[in-house]
Every structure is written in structure tokens, then in C-alpha cells.
Design a protein around this motif. Structure first.
Motif, PDB file in Angstrom:
ATOM      1  N   TYR A 136       0.842  -1.190   0.000  1.00 18.09           N
ATOM      2  CA  TYR A 136       0.000   0.000   0.000  1.00 18.09           C
ATOM      3  C   TYR A 136       0.885   1.250   0.000  1.00 18.09           C
ATOM      4  O   TYR A 136       1.975   1.270   0.556  1.00 18.09           O
ATOM      5  N   LYS A 137       0.406   2.303  -0.628  1.00 22.98           N
ATOM      6  CA  LYS A 137       1.135   3.568  -0.697  1.00 22.98           C
ATOM      7  C   LYS A 137       0.745   4.515   0.432  1.00 22.98           C
ATOM      8  O   LYS A 137       1.572   5.260   0.947  1.00 22.98           O
ATOM      9  N   ASP A 138      -0.515   4.472   0.822  1.00 30.07           N
ATOM     10  CA  ASP A 138      -1.044   5.390   1.831  1.00 30.07           C
ATOM     11  C   ASP A 138      -1.565   4.588   3.010  1.00 30.07           C
ATOM     12  O   ASP A 138      -2.235   3.570   2.829  1.00 30.07           O
ATOM     13  N   ASP A 139      -1.280   5.052   4.225  1.00 28.80           N
ATOM     14  CA  ASP A 139      -1.658   4.294   5.406  1.00 28.80           C
ATOM     15  C   ASP A 139      -3.164   4.172   5.556  1.00 28.80           C
ATOM     16  O   ASP A 139      -3.664   3.217   6.155  1.00 28.80           O
ATOM     17  N   SER A 140      -3.907   5.119   5.021  1.00 28.17           N
ATOM     18  CA  SER A 140      -5.360   5.026   5.105  1.00 28.17           C
ATOM     19  C   SER A 140      -5.872   3.820   4.332  1.00 28.17           C
ATOM     20  O   SER A 140      -6.896   3.223   4.694  1.00 28.17           O
ATOM     21  N   VAL A 141      -5.173   3.454   3.270  1.00 24.03           N
ATOM     22  CA  VAL A 141      -5.547   2.272   2.494  1.00 24.03           C
ATOM     23  C   VAL A 141      -5.367   1.019   3.349  1.00 24.03           C
ATOM     24  O   VAL A 141      -6.204   0.109   3.341  1.00 24.03           O
ATOM     25  N   ARG A 142      -4.275   0.991   4.117  1.00 24.05           N
ATOM     26  CA  ARG A 142      -4.021  -0.154   5.003  1.00 24.05           C
ATOM     27  C   ARG A 142      -5.118  -0.267   6.067  1.00 24.05           C
ATOM     28  O   ARG A 142      -5.635  -1.357   6.331  1.00 24.05           O
ATOM     29  N   LYS A 156      10.060  29.493  17.224  1.00 23.29           N
ATOM     30  CA  LYS A 156      10.092  30.400  18.376  1.00 23.29           C
ATOM     31  C   LYS A 156      11.512  30.853  18.705  1.00 23.29           C
ATOM     32  O   LYS A 156      11.696  31.915  19.320  1.00 23.29           O
ATOM     33  N   ILE A 157      12.503  30.043  18.343  1.00 21.64           N
ATOM     34  CA  ILE A 157      13.899  30.438  18.603  1.00 21.64           C
ATOM     35  C   ILE A 157      14.617  30.798  17.308  1.00 21.64           C
ATOM     36  O   ILE A 157      15.852  30.887  17.275  1.00 21.64           O
ATOM     37  N   GLY A 158      13.852  30.988  16.219  1.00 26.81           N
ATOM     38  CA  GLY A 158      14.434  31.502  14.993  1.00 26.81           C
ATOM     39  C   GLY A 158      14.951  30.463  14.025  1.00 26.81           C
ATOM     40  O   GLY A 158      15.636  30.818  13.057  1.00 26.81           O
ATOM     41  N   VAL A 159      14.644  29.195  14.228  1.00 26.22           N
ATOM     42  CA  VAL A 159      15.095  28.132  13.320  1.00 26.22           C
ATOM     43  C   VAL A 159      13.956  27.777  12.376  1.00 26.22           C
ATOM     44  O   VAL A 159      12.826  27.533  12.812  1.00 26.22           O
ATOM     45  N   LEU A 160      14.245  27.744  11.076  1.00 26.23           N
ATOM     46  CA  LEU A 160      13.243  27.415  10.074  1.00 26.23           C
ATOM     47  C   LEU A 160      13.386  25.954   9.662  1.00 26.23           C
ATOM     48  O   LEU A 160      14.474  25.514   9.285  1.00 26.23           O
ATOM     49  N   MET A 161      12.296  25.208   9.753  1.00 26.60           N
ATOM     50  CA  MET A 161      12.314  23.810   9.323  1.00 26.60           C
ATOM     51  C   MET A 161      11.300  23.625   8.201  1.00 26.60           C
ATOM     52  O   MET A 161      10.120  23.945   8.340  1.00 26.60           O
ATOM     53  N   ASN A 162      11.765  23.082   7.083  1.00 28.57           N
ATOM     54  CA  ASN A 162      10.897  22.724   5.972  1.00 28.57           C
ATOM     55  C   ASN A 162      10.764  21.204   5.930  1.00 28.57           C
ATOM     56  O   ASN A 162      11.765  20.490   6.035  1.00 28.57           O
ATOM     57  N   VAL A 163       9.550  20.723   5.778  1.00 27.20           N
ATOM     58  CA  VAL A 163       9.296  19.282   5.721  1.00 27.20           C
ATOM     59  C   VAL A 163       9.052  18.886   4.269  1.00 27.20           C
ATOM     60  O   VAL A 163       8.165  19.432   3.608  1.00 27.20           O
ATOM     61  N   ARG A 164       9.836  17.942   3.774  1.00 30.63           N
ATOM     62  CA  ARG A 164       9.688  17.443   2.415  1.00 30.63           C
ATOM     63  C   ARG A 164       9.254  15.988   2.462  1.00 30.63           C
ATOM     64  O   ARG A 164       9.999  15.139   2.950  1.00 30.63           O
ATOM     65  N   LEU A 223      13.434  15.399   5.719  1.00 24.91           N
ATOM     66  CA  LEU A 223      12.989  14.506   4.652  1.00 24.91           C
ATOM     67  C   LEU A 223      12.162  13.375   5.256  1.00 24.91           C
ATOM     68  O   LEU A 223      12.648  12.623   6.110  1.00 24.91           O
ATOM     69  N   SER A 224      10.918  13.254   4.811  1.00 24.94           N
ATOM     70  CA  SER A 224      10.011  12.254   5.368  1.00 24.94           C
ATOM     71  C   SER A 224       9.575  11.272   4.282  1.00 24.94           C
ATOM     72  O   SER A 224       9.297  11.677   3.150  1.00 24.94           O
ATOM     73  N   PRO A 225       9.483   9.977   4.629  1.00 23.65           N
ATOM     74  CA  PRO A 225       9.063   8.983   3.635  1.00 23.65           C
ATOM     75  C   PRO A 225       7.551   8.916   3.439  1.00 23.65           C
ATOM     76  O   PRO A 225       7.075   8.283   2.506  1.00 23.65           O
ATOM     77  N   ASN A 226       6.788   9.550   4.334  1.00 28.58           N
ATOM     78  CA  ASN A 226       5.331   9.550   4.212  1.00 28.58           C
ATOM     79  C   ASN A 226       4.767  10.671   5.076  1.00 28.58           C
ATOM     80  O   ASN A 226       5.511  11.410   5.716  1.00 28.58           O
ATOM     81  N   LYS A 227       3.446  10.758   5.112  1.00 30.19           N
ATOM     82  CA  LYS A 227       2.792  11.843   5.843  1.00 30.19           C
ATOM     83  C   LYS A 227       2.607  11.552   7.328  1.00 30.19           C
ATOM     84  O   LYS A 227       2.114  12.412   8.070  1.00 30.19           O
ATOM     85  N   THR A 228       3.002  10.366   7.764  1.00 28.77           N
ATOM     86  CA  THR A 228       2.784   9.962   9.152  1.00 28.77           C
ATOM     87  C   THR A 228       3.385  10.947  10.140  1.00 28.77           C
ATOM     88  O   THR A 228       2.815  11.221  11.202  1.00 28.77           O
ATOM     89  N   TYR A 229       4.557  11.491   9.788  1.00 26.33           N
ATOM     90  CA  TYR A 229       5.286  12.336  10.741  1.00 26.33           C
ATOM     91  C   TYR A 229       4.917  13.814  10.652  1.00 26.33           C
ATOM     92  O   TYR A 229       5.498  14.639  11.343  1.00 26.33           O
ATOM     93  N   GLU A 230       3.942  14.146   9.800  1.00 26.23           N
ATOM     94  CA  GLU A 230       3.574  15.556   9.672  1.00 26.23           C
ATOM     95  C   GLU A 230       3.025  16.123  10.982  1.00 26.23           C
ATOM     96  O   GLU A 230       3.288  17.262  11.336  1.00 26.23           O
ATOM     97  N   ARG A 231       2.239  15.308  11.708  1.00 28.84           N
ATOM     98  CA  ARG A 231       1.678  15.797  12.980  1.00 28.84           C
ATOM     99  C   ARG A 231       2.778  16.026  14.012  1.00 28.84           C
ATOM    100  O   ARG A 231       2.710  16.953  14.812  1.00 28.84           O
ATOM    101  N   VAL A 232       3.818  15.168  13.988  1.00 32.02           N
ATOM    102  CA  VAL A 232       4.920  15.292  14.943  1.00 32.02           C
ATOM    103  C   VAL A 232       5.776  16.503  14.606  1.00 32.02           C
ATOM    104  O   VAL A 232       6.101  17.321  15.475  1.00 32.02           O
ATOM    105  N   THR A 233       6.122  16.617  13.328  1.00 33.93           N
ATOM    106  CA  THR A 233       7.012  17.712  12.927  1.00 33.93           C
ATOM    107  C   THR A 233       6.304  19.061  12.975  1.00 33.93           C
ATOM    108  O   THR A 233       6.968  20.098  13.077  1.00 33.93           O
ATOM    109  N   ALA A 234       4.978  19.076  12.921  1.00 30.17           N
ATOM    110  CA  ALA A 234       4.257  20.350  12.951  1.00 30.17           C
ATOM    111  C   ALA A 234       4.524  21.092  14.256  1.00 30.17           C
ATOM    112  O   ALA A 234       4.858  22.290  14.253  1.00 30.17           O
TER     113      ALA A 234
END
Length: 592
Positions: free
Chosen positions: A251-257, A452-460, A433-444
Motif C-alpha cells: 500500500y502507498k497510503d496508510d489510510s488504504v491499510r 520560536k527560537i528563529g530556526v526554520l524547518m521545511n518538511v519534504r 525529509l520524510s518517507p510519508n505523511k505519518t510524521y507531519e503531525r509530529v514535525t508540525a
């Protein structure tokens, strides 16, 4: 007249003890002639189908190449190894293809005598030349994944003095090499006559309990049980591999699983996401499909899951930046809000095991560290092994963020207009760099805290193929990974942490560790003579790595969360160390 190789074998065997099994640092649990492992049902019936979900997809049936997304079952089900690992012991191997194993008393070779009953799926006998071809292909073919080359780096050559005898000669003594060679997957010498690159999508000719039956566009693979499997009555196979058909649905998406589980498409699922466990599987829905949830406690060493930082790139070459990122991650609130407080914090590369460093160094561990003292900061000796920071229950993550910003300021960054910039005025920007969307809630939340301390993080978020390609070439700032470790750490540590691995694409040295103290400590994983020495070496390595802050520790569960069908038979005794899906597949059966 004996050949020279045969004479060498005779001399080695004269000083070695042939055994049905070997354990590292302690006697084997099961004596010669044992009937079956304790964690199987030796009378389990054969028949039925077993279906598992697997993430991603596959574009190659060749399990050994560096390139491509590999189909999982080919290696797992169609190939036998020289020996089978016992799951009730830290590290024990019992003969499978090899009917006996003879390590030389000088520690410089090991001899495997092959079982004359062993047969490949094409009917050919399994011979020493196949063992040699398998080893040489995996360690010398440039198209092979480099982990094999690192894992068996101390093997000088393999000799075949007769048709059913394979002798591995070592470059030097290595405490576990005679046992790790038992893990060698053996395939017919006819499998890849022109090399792996010329057969990029060709499965090997194996001798395992299953044969590949069909595949479908990288989404489905199906295996059928070999009813004439040569080893089905051996002690290491009795009561195992009972299903007539094994299917993997990708499966490609966890919702499918998840929908597949509720739709009854799978017979067994391991759930690693706490939110899904709490909310995605209503009992009423599962019951309609004759499925139920179970929690199995385990004793496995959990290794280290975390957000690894690539030291090959700036700014991660600065330990203060790395330590700041470790400080900034709010595990406690993440665990409460997202994971229903079900996880414990990973604190070691050998989390949940006796090989994890604790407190201040002492005894044999301290002696090893004293040997590399010139390469280590004083804190390694004067402070307790670093533990992940904790969030204050009243003040929240703010004190940790202030400490993180202070570390970044020490590294030369200055706070300007709401962002941190280096002396050249460039902002501190990190790509996750993330292999799927699972970690979006954690990284958000983490991304907001870093802002808040001036560090910019981009999630790909990258699709599995692109993600694996970038991982193999170390083309990332930070990503999620797992340093999987067993109860008996060994040669895999070179692939994780050696300088050679750091420079080799496709290795598992994701962080790019290349440190003189680590290089010196890795050698002790080759030369220990007892379990106590191995534990000391592991703790010393763990302590040094934790002081390097190469990873933001994540979490682990002290139990396996599984869903399976009521018609699935499971052995009464669970092994001490196991992966639930693999154990269910290899020892389960369909109830009649």
C-alpha cells in the motif's frame, strides 16, 4: 592424494568441535537432537492462506541489489540460510543448510558441512559451490547492497575442499564471524551467472519453504508452500511455515491499510501508530470480520528510532547545533497529545537492553574508554550517560528552547528579525525529509517550537522510491530512521558507524559518523571472548555516540500491538526476542 585445501580443512577440523548449533558467550539452549523450538507448535496443521500488508511497493524481485525497491518475500520465504537463529537466546544459531558447524580453535576459520538432503527448487542439490557463489556475489559484486560487504568484511576467502564442505578463512580473529556467516542466504550458482546488474529483476533460485507464485504490478506478491520442502521435518523447521499460500499486499497510503484491515483483507497486522490503535479500529467493526486486537509484551532491545542528522552537511558538523535540536524536541507533550501516552522515550542505541550505557562509566567499560581518552571530551568520564531532555510539566518546553538557543548562539548564530542567522547573514534553515505523511503531525509542533527560537524547518515528503534514493546517497539534512539492534550487537555496528561506511553510498551510516574513538571501539566487536566483554564494548560505544548528539531520540513501545483473525492459530509460548509479523507468519496456522 589429498588436495592442499583438503589438508587445510583436515588440520582445522582436527582442532575444532563440530556442533549442531552455537551460541555466543554461553551454551546453546537446545541440545543435539532436540525436536523443535519451544515457541512453535510442532503439530501445527498445514494449509490455508496468510495475508499481510506491506508499505510502499516493489520494482525488483532481486533482493540483493542496491538499486530498486525490493519485494520482501523473496528473501524471507524462498531462501534458506546456513543456520537458523534461535529466538529465545541473545545470539544462537542452529544448523539448517549446514548439518554441522565447526569453528577452528584458532578463531581463523569456520567449516560448514552441508546437509545432503538440501535441495534447490529446481531439483539441484545445495552444494559448497553454491555457498561460495552466494558469498562472493554478495560481497564482491558492485551491484550488491554494501551492507553484506561490511557485515562479512573480515572473511578473506571461502574454500570448497569437497562438494558439501565450505570453509571460510578469516583475515583476523572475529568473535562472532563464525556465527554471522550462518545468516548467509544461499542461492544456486546458476542464479546470477553474469552478475546482479545483468539480472536486476530476477529472483534467485532458492531452497526455502516457499516458491514465488505470482506478482502484480508491484502491488501484490504471492508465494506457495513447497510441499516437498527438504527441511520441513528438521528441528529448526518443525511446526513452521504452515500456510499453503502467503500473500503480501503493498500500500502507498496508510489510510488504504487501515481500510483494508476493517475490510478484512488481511489476516495479521502490526500497528505502530498509537492514534490508529486508539481510534481506527472499532471493536464492532473488527468483530464482523472475526478480527481482534491484542497486546504482546516483549523483551527486545529496541535500538534507536529518531531524527538522524547528516554530519556531512553544515550546520550539522557543529555539535552545538545538533545538541540544540535534541533539546528542542518536546517528547512529553507529543506523547500525551498525539500518542495517548503509550510510548516510552528512546534513550540509547540499545534502548531496553543490558548493552545500554548507564550512569558513569566503570569497570571494563571505563577501561575501554580510557584507551581512547585522548579523543573524547571530559564529560564522557565525569557525567552520566546523556539522557534525552524532559519537558517541565509546569513551564513546558520553554526552558529547553532557551537552552537550545543559547547553544546556537555559542555556535555563532544571532537572532535578527525573528530568525537565527550565521555570521554571513544566512538564516538557519533545515529540511526534514520524510518517507510519508505519518510524521507531519509530529514535525508540525516541533517546527513551531523551532520557529520560536528563529530556526526554520521545511518538511519534504518524498514517495518511497525517491526517498530511498536520497537516503542511499545521503542527500538529506535530517530524516527519520531506526538503528535496529539485537541482544548481541556485532559487525552491523561497522555499517552504522565506521568511517568506511560513512563514505559508501547505500550504507547504514546515515549520520556520517567518522570518529577516531568510535573506530577504535568498533574493533572490540570483533575480538570479544565473553558476553561480559561484548556488553562492555556496547556500553562504551553507546556512551560515546550519545555524547555526539547525532540523533534526536524518538520513542518505543514495550509491547507489540497486533490485530489478527480469530481463525489464526498462534503458538502458546512466545519467544523472548521476536518480530510479531515474522513470528506469526513463520509459526502460525489456520485453525480447523
Amino acid at each position: 592424494m589429498k588436495t592442499f585445501s583438503a589438508l587445510l580443512l583436515f588440520c582445522a577440523a582436527a582442532h575444532a568441535h563440530a556442533a549442531h548449533g552455537l551460541a555466543l558467550g554461553q551454551p546453546v539452549r537446545h541440545p543435539a537432537g532436540f525436536k523443535s523450538f519451544d515457541y512453535v507448535n510442532p503439530d501445527a496443521p498445514k494449509g490455508g492462506t496468510f495475508t499481510l500488508p506491506l508499505p510502499g511497493g516493489f520494482d525488483t524481485l532481486n533482493p540483493f541489489t542496491l538499486k530498486g525497491d525490493h519485494e520482501a518475500g523473496t528473501a524471507m520465504l524462498t531462501l534458506d540460510t546456513l543456520a537458523e537463529k534461535g529466538k529465545d537466546e541473545p545470539f544462537a544459531m542452529y544448523g539448517l543448510l549446514a548439518e554441522d558447524i565447526s569453528p577452528a580453535s584458532d578463531g581463523l576459520s569456520v567449516t560448514f558441512k552441508l546437509n545432503p538432503k538440501a535441495r534447490f527448487h529446481n531439483g539441484d542439490p545445495v552444494l559448497a559451490k553454491d555457498v561460495a557463489a552466494s558469498f562472493n556475489t554478495l560481497t564482491r559484486d558492485k551491484a550488491a547492497a554494501p551492507m553484506y560487504r561490511f557485515y562479512w568484511a573480515d572473511v578473506a576467502r571461502v574454500e570448497t575442499p569437497d562438494a558439501r564442505t565450505a570453509v571460510f578463512r578469516f583475515k583476523k580473529r572475529n568473535a562472532e564471524l563464525h556465527m554471522t556467516l550462518g545468516e548467509l542466504p544461499v542461492f544456486s550458482h546458476k542464479s546470477y551467472p553474469k552478475g546482479l546488474a545483468a539480472a536486476a529483476n530476477t529472483p534467485p533460485i532458492g531452497s526455502g519453504p516457499y516458491r514465488l507464485h505470482k506478482t502484480d504490478a508491484g502491488r501484490l506478491s504471492e508465494f506457495v508452500r513447497d510441499k516437498n520442502y527438504w527441511a520441513q521435518n528438521l528441528p529448526v523447521r518443525k511446526g513452521m511455515y504452515n500456510f499453503d499460500t502467503v500473500r503480501f499486499k503493498y500500500y502507498k497510503d496508510d489510510s488504504v491499510r487501515i481500510e483494508g484491515i476493517k475490510g478484512g483483507q488481511y489476516d495479521f497486522v502490526q500497528e505502530n501508530i498509537a492514534r490508529n490503535w486508539a481510534r481506527a479500529y472499532p471493536d464492532a467493526v473488527l468483530s464482523k470480520r472475526k478480527l481482534h486486537k491484542h497486546e504482546w509484551r516483549h523483551n527486545n532491545t529496541a535500538g534507536m528510532q529518531g531524527f538522524v542528522m547528516n554530519l556531512r552537511r553544515k550546520p550539522f558538523d557543529d555539535i552545538r547545533v545538533r545538541q540544540a535540536l535534541v533539546e528542542s524536541f518536546d517528547f512529553e507533550n507529543t506523547n500525551t497529545r498525539l500518542f495517548y501516552s503509550t510510548y516510552r522515550r528512546s534513550n540509547s542505541f540499545f534502548t531496553n537492553g543490558e548493552t545500554a550505557a548507564r550512569g558513569k562509566p566503570a569497570g571494563a567499560e571505563l577501561a575501554l574508554l580510557n584507551g581512547v581518552k585522548q579523543h573524547l571530551p571530559a564529560a564522557v568520564f565525569t557525567q552520566n550517560a546523556p539522557e534525552p531532555p524532559k519537558t517541565d510539566p509546569v513551564l513546558g518546553v520553554r526552558p529547553n528552547l532557551l537552552k537550545a538557543r543559547a547553544l546556537l548562539e555559542q555556535a555563532g548564530y544571532r537572532y535578527r528579525n525573528g530568525i537565527l542567522v550565521n555570521p554571513q547573514g544566512r538564516p538557519l534553515v533545515i529540511e526534514f525529509l520524510s518517507p510519508n505523511k505519518t510524521y507531519e503531525r509530529v514535525t508540525a509542533k516541533w517546527r513551531n517550537d523551532l520557529a520560536k527560537i528563529g530556526v526554520l524547518m521545511n518538511v519534504r515528503v518524498a514517495d518511497p522510491a525517491v526517498y530511498q534514493k536520497r537516503l542511499n546517497s545521503f542527500d538529506f539534512d535530517m530524516t527519520i530512521t531506526v538503528y535496529a539492534n539485537s541482544e548481541s550487537p556485532g559487525n552491523e555496528q561497522f555499517d552504522y558507524f565506521s568511517c568506511a561506511a560513512a563514505k559508501t553510498d547505500g550504507s547504514r551510516n546515515w549520520a556520517g559518523v567518522c570518529h577516531p574513538a568510535v573506530e577504535a571501539l568498533l574493533k572490540h566487536f570483533e575480538s570479544f571472548t565473553s558476553r561480559a566483554e561484548l556488553v562492555a564494548a556496547s556500553r562504551a560505544l553507546d556512551r560515546v555516540l550519545r555524547h555526539q548528539y547525532i540523533i534526536v531520540p524518538n520513542w518505543y513501545a514495550d509491547r507489540h500491538r497486533v490485530v489478527y483473525r480469530d481463525t489464526l492459530g498462534i503458538p502458546a509460548n512466545r519467544p523472548k526476542y521476536y518480530s510479531p509479523a515474522e513470528w506469526a507468519l513463520s509459526t502460525g496456522w489456520v485453525k480447523r
